[in-house]
Design a protein around this motif. Structure first.
Motif, PDB file in Angstrom:
ATOM      1  N   ASP A   4      23.178  22.869  59.836  1.00 17.79           N
ATOM      2  CA  ASP A   4      21.966  23.424  59.260  1.00 17.79           C
ATOM      3  C   ASP A   4      21.069  23.939  60.373  1.00 17.79           C
ATOM      4  O   ASP A   4      20.874  23.270  61.378  1.00 17.79           O
ATOM      5  CB  ASP A   4      21.260  22.330  58.459  1.00 17.79           C
ATOM      6  CG  ASP A   4      20.167  22.894  57.577  1.00 17.79           C
ATOM      7  OD1 ASP A   4      19.059  22.371  57.650  1.00 17.79           O
ATOM      8  OD2 ASP A   4      20.436  23.825  56.817  1.00 17.79           O
ATOM      9  N   HIS A  10      22.932  16.817  60.835  1.00 17.20           N
ATOM     10  CA  HIS A  10      23.178  17.393  59.517  1.00 17.20           C
ATOM     11  C   HIS A  10      24.472  16.814  58.974  1.00 17.20           C
ATOM     12  O   HIS A  10      25.487  16.777  59.665  1.00 17.20           O
ATOM     13  CB  HIS A  10      23.281  18.920  59.612  1.00 17.20           C
ATOM     14  CG  HIS A  10      23.482  19.592  58.286  1.00 17.20           C
ATOM     15  ND1 HIS A  10      22.635  19.408  57.223  1.00 17.20           N
ATOM     16  CD2 HIS A  10      24.441  20.446  57.858  1.00 17.20           C
ATOM     17  CE1 HIS A  10      23.058  20.135  56.195  1.00 17.20           C
ATOM     18  NE2 HIS A  10      24.153  20.761  56.559  1.00 17.20           N
ATOM     19  N   THR A  11      24.425  16.317  57.735  1.00 14.68           N
ATOM     20  CA  THR A  11      25.642  15.831  57.089  1.00 14.68           C
ATOM     21  C   THR A  11      25.813  16.532  55.750  1.00 14.68           C
ATOM     22  O   THR A  11      24.842  17.000  55.145  1.00 14.68           O
ATOM     23  CB  THR A  11      25.612  14.303  56.854  1.00 14.68           C
ATOM     24  OG1 THR A  11      24.714  14.000  55.774  1.00 14.68           O
ATOM     25  CG2 THR A  11      25.174  13.551  58.097  1.00 14.68           C
ATOM     26  N   ARG A  12      27.055  16.578  55.302  1.00  8.21           N
ATOM     27  CA  ARG A  12      27.343  17.146  53.989  1.00  8.21           C
ATOM     28  C   ARG A  12      28.359  16.254  53.286  1.00  8.21           C
ATOM     29  O   ARG A  12      29.461  16.040  53.787  1.00  8.21           O
ATOM     30  CB  ARG A  12      27.890  18.573  54.117  1.00  8.21           C
ATOM     31  CG  ARG A  12      28.097  19.254  52.759  1.00  8.21           C
ATOM     32  CD  ARG A  12      28.467  20.711  52.919  1.00  8.21           C
ATOM     33  NE  ARG A  12      29.729  20.876  53.645  1.00  8.21           N
ATOM     34  CZ  ARG A  12      30.180  22.036  54.092  1.00  8.21           C
ATOM     35  NH1 ARG A  12      29.456  23.123  53.944  1.00  8.21           N
ATOM     36  NH2 ARG A  12      31.336  22.108  54.723  1.00  8.21           N
ATOM     37  N   ASP A  28      23.592  14.200  51.908  1.00  5.28           N
ATOM     38  CA  ASP A  28      23.333  15.413  52.688  1.00  5.28           C
ATOM     39  C   ASP A  28      22.047  15.177  53.483  1.00  5.28           C
ATOM     40  O   ASP A  28      20.944  15.424  52.994  1.00  5.28           O
ATOM     41  CB  ASP A  28      23.180  16.633  51.781  1.00  5.28           C
ATOM     42  CG  ASP A  28      24.427  16.935  50.975  1.00  5.28           C
ATOM     43  OD1 ASP A  28      25.528  16.589  51.448  1.00  5.28           O
ATOM     44  OD2 ASP A  28      24.310  17.497  49.873  1.00  5.28           O
ATOM     45  N   THR A  30      19.460  15.786  56.608  1.00  4.69           N
ATOM     46  CA  THR A  30      19.029  16.836  57.535  1.00  4.69           C
ATOM     47  C   THR A  30      17.842  16.328  58.345  1.00  4.69           C
ATOM     48  O   THR A  30      16.769  16.085  57.792  1.00  4.69           O
ATOM     49  CB  THR A  30      18.626  18.120  56.795  1.00  4.69           C
ATOM     50  OG1 THR A  30      19.734  18.602  56.035  1.00  4.69           O
ATOM     51  CG2 THR A  30      18.202  19.190  57.788  1.00  4.69           C
ATOM     52  N   GLY A  63      33.486  13.679  54.010  1.00  2.00           N
ATOM     53  CA  GLY A  63      32.253  14.354  54.401  1.00  2.00           C
ATOM     54  C   GLY A  63      32.265  14.833  55.835  1.00  2.00           C
ATOM     55  O   GLY A  63      33.196  14.559  56.598  1.00  2.00           O
TER      56      GLY A  63
END
Length: 313
Positions: A4, A10-12, A28, A30, A63
């Motif tokens: 990001d 940043h994780t998703r 998620d 940030t 993830g």
């Protein structure tokens, strides 16, 4: 995964399962560069497990993670040298001085330069306010001093990101203030700080952004002021003409309007008190008393998590 824009972390869809138990559930996260990000949640909500994954101490079930623009854990070795961390409390040799403990850690780091070790150790001790106690044995340090030495260990080389898991855990009010002031000073130097805690009052005083965990899920995140604005505002009017007061408040767009004798309460998010009073008086309402109650950040988070926070600090 592309990181990001402007995010230090940043994780998703970050997920961690232990057997059939899911302790982190598709978050998620940030953390903006330069922020002091408060990672909040009741004990057992998944904060420490998330932090361990960010630092490549635990492998995600699913993830993606980027830390300082680098994928973790795949390229963790390339980025973790720029990250300082204090996870689950500091551990040092009790019979060695603060300086000697840091020297042992620095000598074990293959990336550190032994020629500059003494200068860097003294600088780290000065940074956390332990210069006068550098030659005292660790066993005589107060809890606040021990926490600060743990942070100093993470600052032996320049860092872009500092991750602190419950840094005020077990501290008395003085130790808590010491750590809080240290976090603020590090942020002023441009270091991004992620601080995990269940102490809402401490987080609120030092952080610019917040993330709230509940049962493994990230239920809210964003700038502190935005999350504060989620709280409801209640206006209270005492008047001899409550029926007319109800009419005026409804006309202003207030909701949840209730009358109890001569007292009228209404939810009036976004309405300026001066505007409300002026409308009441202009509408012929004789106002005897008027008050405003804005929900605290604690109220907002209890609404999000269904649980209380320790606000004793």
């Amino acid at each position: 995964m592309p990181s990001d824009s402007g995010a230090a972390i940043h994780t998703r869809g970050l997920t961690k399962e232990f057997g059939h138990r899911r302790v982190v559930d598709g978050i998620d996260l940030t953390v903006p560069t330069g922020a002091v990000y408060g990672f909040l949640g009741p004990n057992g909500s998944g904060k420490t497990t998330t932090i361990r994954m960010l630092l490549a101490l635990a492998r995600p079930t699913r993830g993606d993670i980027t830390v300082l623009g680098t994928p973790v854990p795949r390229k963790a070795a390339q980025v973790l040298g720029r990250v300082g961390a204090l996870v689950e409390g500091p551990a040092f040799h009790p019979q060695l001085s603060g300086r000697a403990n840091l020297a042992r850690l620095d000598a074990a780091d293959a990336r550190s330069d032994p020629r500059t070790s003494r200068a860097r150790i003294d600088a780290a001790l000065h940074r956390v306010g332990l210069s006068q106690a550098r030659d005292k044995r660790y066993r005589v340090y107060s809890l606040g001093m021990k926490q600060r030495l743990g942070i100093a260990a993470g600052l032996l080389v320049p860092r872009d990101l500092l991750v602190l898991d419950e840094p005020t855990n077990g501290l008395d009010p003085q130790g808590t203030r010491e750590v809080r002031h240290l976090i603020a000073s590090l942020a002023a130097e441009g270091i991004t700080v992620l601080v995990s805690s269940h102490l809402l009052s401490e987080i609120e005083q030092v952080c610019t952004h917040l993330g709230v965990m509940r049962e493994g899920r990230l239920v809210a995140q964003g700038p502190l002021d935005e999350l504060r604005a989620r709280g409801r505002t209640t206006h209270r009017v005492v008047t001899a003409d409550p029926e007319r007061a109800v009419e005026v408040l409804v006309g202003l767009g207030a909701t949840d309007v209730h009358r109890d004798g001569e007292t009228v309460t209404a939810r009036a998010d976004g309405l300026v008190p001066e505007t409300v009073v002026a409308a009441l008086v202009g509408g012929g309402v004789g106002v005897r008393e008027f008050g405003v109650r804005t929900a605290s950040l604690e109220d907002v988070f209890i609404g999000l998590t269904g649980e209380g926070f320790d606000v004793s600090g």
